[in-house]
Design a protein around this motif. Sequence first.
Motif, PDB file in Angstrom:
ATOM      1  N   VAL A 244       0.850  -1.202   0.000  1.00  0.00           N
ATOM      2  CA  VAL A 244       0.000   0.000   0.000  1.00  0.00           C
ATOM      3  C   VAL A 244       0.884   1.250   0.000  1.00  0.00           C
ATOM      4  O   VAL A 244       1.774   1.384   0.854  1.00  0.00           O
ATOM      5  CB  VAL A 244      -0.946  -0.020   1.219  1.00  0.00           C
ATOM      6  N   ASP A 245       0.639   2.142  -0.961  1.00  0.00           N
ATOM      7  CA  ASP A 245       1.471   3.345  -1.077  1.00  0.00           C
ATOM      8  C   ASP A 245       0.663   4.491  -1.672  1.00  0.00           C
ATOM      9  O   ASP A 245      -0.562   4.401  -1.809  1.00  0.00           O
ATOM     10  CB  ASP A 245       2.722   3.036  -1.933  1.00  0.00           C
ATOM     11  N   LYS A 246       1.360   5.534  -2.002  1.00  0.00           N
ATOM     12  CA  LYS A 246       0.723   6.682  -2.674  1.00  0.00           C
ATOM     13  C   LYS A 246       1.658   7.091  -3.821  1.00  0.00           C
ATOM     14  O   LYS A 246       2.095   8.246  -3.929  1.00  0.00           O
ATOM     15  CB  LYS A 246       0.507   7.812  -1.637  1.00  0.00           C
ATOM     16  N   ALA A 247       2.002   6.080  -4.655  1.00  0.00           N
ATOM     17  CA  ALA A 247       3.006   6.286  -5.704  1.00  0.00           C
ATOM     18  C   ALA A 247       2.509   7.209  -6.814  1.00  0.00           C
ATOM     19  O   ALA A 247       3.314   7.672  -7.627  1.00  0.00           O
ATOM     20  CB  ALA A 247       3.440   4.937  -6.280  1.00  0.00           C
ATOM     21  N   ASN A 248       1.209   7.460  -6.842  1.00  0.00           N
ATOM     22  CA  ASN A 248       0.696   8.394  -7.853  1.00  0.00           C
ATOM     23  C   ASN A 248       1.029   9.844  -7.509  1.00  0.00           C
ATOM     24  O   ASN A 248       0.876  10.735  -8.324  1.00  0.00           O
ATOM     25  CB  ASN A 248      -0.819   8.209  -8.054  1.00  0.00           C
ATOM     26  N   VAL A 249       1.497  10.079  -6.278  1.00  0.00           N
ATOM     27  CA  VAL A 249       1.799  11.460  -5.857  1.00  0.00           C
ATOM     28  C   VAL A 249       3.208  11.590  -5.252  1.00  0.00           C
ATOM     29  O   VAL A 249       3.874  12.596  -5.468  1.00  0.00           O
ATOM     30  CB  VAL A 249       0.764  11.941  -4.806  1.00  0.00           C
ATOM     31  N   LEU A 250       3.632  10.580  -4.475  1.00  0.00           N
ATOM     32  CA  LEU A 250       4.836  10.743  -3.646  1.00  0.00           C
ATOM     33  C   LEU A 250       6.045   9.982  -4.197  1.00  0.00           C
ATOM     34  O   LEU A 250       5.948   8.787  -4.505  1.00  0.00           O
ATOM     35  CB  LEU A 250       4.554  10.224  -2.223  1.00  0.00           C
ATOM     36  N   GLU A 251       7.178  10.652  -4.274  1.00  0.00           N
ATOM     37  CA  GLU A 251       8.420   9.989  -4.697  1.00  0.00           C
ATOM     38  C   GLU A 251       8.811   8.898  -3.697  1.00  0.00           C
ATOM     39  O   GLU A 251       9.317   7.850  -4.063  1.00  0.00           O
ATOM     40  CB  GLU A 251       9.561  11.009  -4.816  1.00  0.00           C
TER      41      GLU A 251
END
Length: 347
Positions: free
Chosen positions: A184-191
């Motif tokens: 689970v991540d937020k790779a669409n926004v965070l490097e």
Amino acid sequence: MLVALLPGDGIGPEIITQARRVLDALAIEGLVYEEALVGGVAYKAVGHPLPPATLDLARRADAILFGAVGDPDCDALERHLRPEQAILGLRKELGLFANLRPAKMFAELADASTLRPEVASAIDLMIIRELNGDVYFGEKAMRTTADGQREGYDIMSYNEGEVRRIAHVAFRTAQARRGRLCSVDKANVLETSQLWRDVMIETAADYPDVVLSHMYVDNAAMQLVRNPGQFDVIVTGNLFGDILSDQASMCVGSIGLLASAALDGAGKGLYEPIHGSAPDIAGQGKANPLATVLSAAMMLRYSLGLPDQADRIEAAVARALAGGARGADLGGTMSTAQIGDAVVAAL
Ligand SMILES: NC(=O)c1ccc[n+]([C@@H]2O[C@H](COP(=O)([O-])OP(=O)(O)OC[C@H]3O[C@@H](n4cnc5c(N)ncnc54)[C@H](O)[C@@H]3O)[C@@H](O)[C@H]2O)c1
Ligand SMILES: CC(C)[C@H](C(=O)O)[C@@H](O)C(=O)O
Ligand SMILES: [Mg+2]
């Protein structure tokens, strides 16, 4: 085998007392306990939330059983003196980077979940939360901008070594369970998350028997209440794991049920309920001690090499729940001590 007992603040002492009673009832040979101050009580007594003597005990011990820290009286202190710094400091100083937070529906509690019973009954998941990095431990401060506004900032970062070591824990955990790992991540926004995802994919090459999937954290929060049965192992960063584990706890009935282990990868562990010091119910005998009792079971399994005794505690908790041992958090009337009595009787 030395166990450090760190009860802490609020409901911490009440729930640790019950966990200790359950451990004592097992009469495990060679188990000794040493207790120390931590959190707001330590600050009030000696001026620091994680006094050197407490850190020293934690280092010497084979395992740490931790209650909770947090005291509204301390919320205005400088950050480094606040009770929460004690748990963050223990995790960092002892290199406890892998946080295991299992959420499994006890069949007896299907009616206690805020989800419909047919949705809740399928829950059997493990959240693996990275515990030594992320926005928790980056540079942080308050500053004044050029136009005179106050500005707070916290740097979020992970390096690839930090991600790889938690990835290995997660893949191995999935191998020992149902072979499915959701990162689970937020790779669409965070490097930070892009690196996280890249390293998860690279690490997957070592584990061809595990099916790796990826999910954005906002979707994961939604899927956890829509269809939590789809998850086997979830691996995520420090902040997302903190939030998703509180959410998962309510899906299985109460935050008072979720145990956790914080591991260093070499056998040492800190065991604690995922909840906090619950100042709103402290000292009233209303706290559910089961998350702490189940944390003690994890301690026996992961640090003390006593899996059979761990199974015994978990079976006793299930029997106690089946027999109606519920506090107010689960719609019942039992006190903290009565729930402890029920578990001891069911051992
Ligand atoms: N690891 C920790 O020590 C830890 C974890 C979370 C929060 N905290 C701290 O705890 C303090 C209170 O934080 P919060 O209110 O956001 O979270 P909390 O988890 O302490 O409480 C949230 C809600 O859940 C209830 N609750 C929690 N544990 C329960 C239990 N065992 N049985 C029944 N009900 C329970 C509380 O009464 C409260 O209504 C803060 O100072 C916070 O920083 C510490
Ligand atoms: C008290 C706080 C620092 C802690 C965290 O955010 O890790 C708590 O919420 C937890 O889940 O253990
Ligand atoms: Mg939390």
